[in-house]
Motif scaffolding. Structure first.
Motif, PDB file in Angstrom:
ATOM      1  N   PHE A 139      34.154  45.160  37.806  1.00  0.00           N
ATOM      2  CA  PHE A 139      33.642  44.279  38.870  1.00  0.00           C
ATOM      3  C   PHE A 139      34.096  42.730  38.936  1.00  0.00           C
ATOM      4  O   PHE A 139      34.079  42.435  39.916  1.00  0.00           O
ATOM      5  N   GLY A 140      34.515  42.452  37.773  1.00  0.00           N
ATOM      6  CA  GLY A 140      34.959  41.184  37.759  1.00  0.00           C
ATOM      7  C   GLY A 140      36.244  40.931  38.682  1.00  0.00           C
ATOM      8  O   GLY A 140      36.578  40.069  39.561  1.00  0.00           O
ATOM      9  N   ALA A 141      37.341  41.945  38.274  1.00  0.00           N
ATOM     10  CA  ALA A 141      38.588  41.972  39.472  1.00  0.00           C
ATOM     11  C   ALA A 141      38.114  41.873  40.821  1.00  0.00           C
ATOM     12  O   ALA A 141      38.634  41.478  41.603  1.00  0.00           O
ATOM     13  N   GLN A 142      37.198  43.089  41.060  1.00  0.00           N
ATOM     14  CA  GLN A 142      36.754  43.365  42.364  1.00  0.00           C
ATOM     15  C   GLN A 142      36.062  41.940  43.198  1.00  0.00           C
ATOM     16  O   GLN A 142      36.579  41.577  44.418  1.00  0.00           O
ATOM     17  N   MET A 143      35.415  41.329  42.126  1.00  0.00           N
ATOM     18  CA  MET A 143      34.731  40.096  42.788  1.00  0.00           C
ATOM     19  C   MET A 143      35.801  39.032  43.182  1.00  0.00           C
ATOM     20  O   MET A 143      35.643  38.412  44.305  1.00  0.00           O
ATOM     21  N   VAL A 144      36.860  38.687  42.276  1.00  0.00           N
ATOM     22  CA  VAL A 144      37.917  37.931  42.670  1.00  0.00           C
ATOM     23  C   VAL A 144      38.686  38.485  43.988  1.00  0.00           C
ATOM     24  O   VAL A 144      38.864  37.540  44.719  1.00  0.00           O
ATOM     25  N   ASP A 145      38.987  39.675  44.019  1.00  0.00           N
ATOM     26  CA  ASP A 145      39.720  40.366  44.977  1.00  0.00           C
ATOM     27  C   ASP A 145      38.992  40.037  46.458  1.00  0.00           C
ATOM     28  O   ASP A 145      39.818  39.731  47.392  1.00  0.00           O
ATOM     29  N   VAL A 146      37.670  40.026  46.618  1.00  0.00           N
ATOM     30  CA  VAL A 146      37.054  39.933  47.529  1.00  0.00           C
ATOM     31  C   VAL A 146      36.667  38.542  48.017  1.00  0.00           C
ATOM     32  O   VAL A 146      35.751  38.261  49.212  1.00  0.00           O
ATOM     33  N   GLY A 147      37.096  37.560  47.225  1.00  0.00           N
ATOM     34  CA  GLY A 147      36.861  36.140  47.648  1.00  0.00           C
ATOM     35  C   GLY A 147      35.489  35.598  47.046  1.00  0.00           C
ATOM     36  O   GLY A 147      34.865  34.429  47.642  1.00  0.00           O
ATOM     37  N   LEU A 148      34.979  36.005  46.085  1.00  0.00           N
ATOM     38  CA  LEU A 148      33.585  35.660  45.800  1.00  0.00           C
ATOM     39  C   LEU A 148      33.728  34.193  45.026  1.00  0.00           C
ATOM     40  O   LEU A 148      32.806  33.209  45.211  1.00  0.00           O
ATOM     41  N   PRO A 149      34.909  33.775  44.516  1.00  0.00           N
ATOM     42  CA  PRO A 149      34.939  32.406  43.936  1.00  0.00           C
ATOM     43  C   PRO A 149      34.812  31.415  44.995  1.00  0.00           C
ATOM     44  O   PRO A 149      34.053  30.346  44.836  1.00  0.00           O
ATOM     45  N   GLN A 150      35.311  31.671  46.129  1.00  0.00           N
ATOM     46  CA  GLN A 150      35.116  30.740  47.307  1.00  0.00           C
ATOM     47  C   GLN A 150      33.784  30.786  47.959  1.00  0.00           C
ATOM     48  O   GLN A 150      32.991  29.567  48.136  1.00  0.00           O
ATOM     49  N   VAL A 151      33.026  31.972  47.833  1.00  0.00           N
ATOM     50  CA  VAL A 151      31.748  31.993  48.157  1.00  0.00           C
ATOM     51  C   VAL A 151      30.698  31.130  47.521  1.00  0.00           C
ATOM     52  O   VAL A 151      29.816  30.446  47.716  1.00  0.00           O
ATOM     53  N   VAL A 152      30.907  31.328  45.854  1.00  0.00           N
ATOM     54  CA  VAL A 152      30.162  30.626  45.053  1.00  0.00           C
ATOM     55  C   VAL A 152      30.278  29.086  45.317  1.00  0.00           C
ATOM     56  O   VAL A 152      29.181  28.586  45.168  1.00  0.00           O
ATOM     57  N   GLN A 153      31.447  28.706  45.665  1.00  0.00           N
ATOM     58  CA  GLN A 153      31.685  27.274  45.793  1.00  0.00           C
ATOM     59  C   GLN A 153      31.031  26.874  47.266  1.00  0.00           C
ATOM     60  O   GLN A 153      30.435  25.750  46.994  1.00  0.00           O
ATOM     61  N   LEU A 195      56.811  47.975  34.817  1.00  0.00           N
ATOM     62  CA  LEU A 195      56.384  49.273  35.179  1.00  0.00           C
ATOM     63  C   LEU A 195      56.813  49.597  36.588  1.00  0.00           C
ATOM     64  O   LEU A 195      56.441  50.768  37.145  1.00  0.00           O
ATOM     65  N   SER A 196      57.202  48.553  37.227  1.00  0.00           N
ATOM     66  CA  SER A 196      57.491  48.678  38.830  1.00  0.00           C
ATOM     67  C   SER A 196      56.571  49.053  39.595  1.00  0.00           C
ATOM     68  O   SER A 196      56.645  49.906  40.532  1.00  0.00           O
ATOM     69  N   HIS A 197      55.227  48.657  39.382  1.00  0.00           N
ATOM     70  CA  HIS A 197      54.086  49.012  40.059  1.00  0.00           C
ATOM     71  C   HIS A 197      53.356  47.626  40.399  1.00  0.00           C
ATOM     72  O   HIS A 197      52.413  47.097  39.649  1.00  0.00           O
ATOM     73  N   LEU A 198      53.527  47.335  41.504  1.00  0.00           N
ATOM     74  CA  LEU A 198      53.041  45.927  41.856  1.00  0.00           C
ATOM     75  C   LEU A 198      51.698  46.147  42.921  1.00  0.00           C
ATOM     76  O   LEU A 198      51.943  47.090  43.684  1.00  0.00           O
ATOM     77  N   ASP A 199      50.957  45.381  42.773  1.00  0.00           N
ATOM     78  CA  ASP A 199      49.714  45.445  43.595  1.00  0.00           C
ATOM     79  C   ASP A 199      49.095  43.910  43.941  1.00  0.00           C
ATOM     80  O   ASP A 199      49.790  43.116  43.217  1.00  0.00           O
ATOM     81  N   TRP A 200      48.518  43.871  44.902  1.00  0.00           N
ATOM     82  CA  TRP A 200      47.863  42.304  45.378  1.00  0.00           C
ATOM     83  C   TRP A 200      46.828  42.084  44.329  1.00  0.00           C
ATOM     84  O   TRP A 200      45.626  41.723  44.655  1.00  0.00           O
ATOM     85  N   SER A 201      46.969  41.909  43.121  1.00  0.00           N
ATOM     86  CA  SER A 201      46.152  41.505  42.140  1.00  0.00           C
ATOM     87  C   SER A 201      46.144  39.796  42.313  1.00  0.00           C
ATOM     88  O   SER A 201      47.093  39.347  42.899  1.00  0.00           O
ATOM     89  N   PRO A 202      44.991  39.412  41.761  1.00  0.00           N
ATOM     90  CA  PRO A 202      44.797  37.760  42.357  1.00  0.00           C
ATOM     91  C   PRO A 202      45.823  36.957  41.971  1.00  0.00           C
ATOM     92  O   PRO A 202      46.259  36.023  42.657  1.00  0.00           O
ATOM     93  N   MET A 203      46.758  37.201  40.764  1.00  0.00           N
ATOM     94  CA  MET A 203      47.671  36.208  40.207  1.00  0.00           C
ATOM     95  C   MET A 203      48.608  36.173  41.585  1.00  0.00           C
ATOM     96  O   MET A 203      49.579  34.781  41.433  1.00  0.00           O
TER      97      MET A 203
END
Length: 351
Positions: A139-153, A195-203
């Motif tokens: 859930f934590g990663a999903q919340m970051v991905d969907v922009g919850l930090p900006q919503v909280v601000q 691992l040559s497996h990249l995804d759009w994680s927050p970093m």
């Protein structure tokens, strides 16, 4: 309390047929306007009991709540939304229910509600639910991905009469920051690349990650995190000898850079792997992220253009500009723009 109570509520909603959960079809509620609000109102009281939560989940009732989580306008629909979210909050204390919520669209729906809701009681119960879900599973990663930090601000900037709500928002914000740190560690980044497996994680799109870790790409040599601060401005024309003479570079920097690209050099190993991914990977998402990361390296490393040019990255990226996948071509173009223009003049090119 027994299963009959839960079944009765589901029957009122039109979801049970002959004592069994209706799996193949959804029957209409017995009353078009009163049945569902009445059932949800009862559930909001009954789910306070742990045994009812268990029975409700066993009866596959959680999936009936998720579609009801949506922004409301009328007073009646706002009350229904509030009581639905109250049910979800009560279920967020029960692990089997959390497991189901994790596989549903409950999280994006909750965030959509809290973005637009003006009712304080609705916002409060949703924020409390999000706080409970934050440390659970992904859930934590999903919340970051969907922009919850900006919503909280944004929520914190509003005037709320409930002081407890602001406290919960602060707790949620701190929890999200901790998750971003975990998701943005350079060790995690290296693991993705190796691992040559990249995804759009927050970093990948986090400016703080790149600012804090840009010198970590210079493995086994330039380990000081303050190295990049020795440059007074971005490198613009690496092939212009006159300009090179004017750069305020650290002593022996160019000689050290030349040694970095000798055969067997231990420097920039992660960057080298990232460049080879452009040739070796067939996954469009991995290729797109790799191109974007290379453009980020140019953006944040003072000698990014020189380094990637010497690593023959430009030729590899240019080939991807004709890729069939639009996401790949978009990020390949961004990388090429920064390679040609330099970070100083391409900083306005946002992915």
């Amino acid at each position: 309390m027994d299963l009959l109570i839960v079944m009765f509520l589901l029957i009122v909603c039109g979801k049970v047929k002959f004592g069994q959960v209706e799996k193949n079809e959804l029957k209409k509620p017995l009353h078009p306007t009163r049945a569902i609000p009445t059932a949800i109102n009862c559930l909001a009281t009954l789910l306070k009991e742990p045994i009812v939560r268990s029975l409700f989940v066993q009866a596959d009732g959680v999936k009936l709540l998720v579609p009801l989580i949506s922004p409301a306008s009328s007073q009646q629909s706002i009350q229904l939304l509030y009581e639905t979210c109250l049910c979800v909050w009560l279920l967020s204390y029960y692990e089997p229910a959390i497991e189901y919520l994790a596989t549903s669209r409950a999280l994006p729906r909750l965030i959509d509600v809290v973005k637009v809701s003006t009712k304080e009681k609705v916002v409060r119960v949703v924020v409390l639910t999000l706080r409970n879900l934050l440390p659970k599973g992904t859930f934590g990663a999903q919340m970051v991905d969907v922009g919850l930090p900006q919503v909280v601000q944004s929520l914190k900037a509003q005037a709320w009469s409930d002081e407890d709500l602001l406290e919960v928002l602060n707790q949620l914000e701190e929890g999200l920051k901790d998750n971003i740190k975990k998701l943005s560690s350079f060790d995690k980044y290296k693991q993705e690349v190796l691992l040559s497996h990249l995804d759009w994680s927050p970093m990948h799109k986090d400016p703080t990650f790149w600012r804090d870790n840009i010198t970590n790409f210079e493995e086994n040599d330039f380990q000081s995190s303050s190295f990049g601060n020795q440059f007074s401005y971005w490198l613009v024309a690496p092939n212009d000898a006159n300009t090179v003479a004017e750069w305020p570079l650290p002593r022996n920097y160019l000689e050290r850079m030349q040694r970095a690209f000798l055969p067997g050099s231990p420097l920039f190993q992660i960057l080298r792997v990232l460049v080879t991914i452009l040739d070796s990977s067939s996954d469009p998402r991995t290729l797109a992220v790799a191109c974007f990361d290379l453009s980020q390296f140019i953006q944040y490393h003072p000698a990014g253009r020189i380094i990637l040019t010497d690593l023959k990255a430009k030729e590899r990226v240019m080939k991807l500009m004709n890729h069939d996948n639009a996401e790949v071509t978009k990020n390949a173009l961004l990388c090429i723009q920064r390679l040609f223009l330099g970070a100083k003049y391409a900083s306005f090119l946002l992915a």
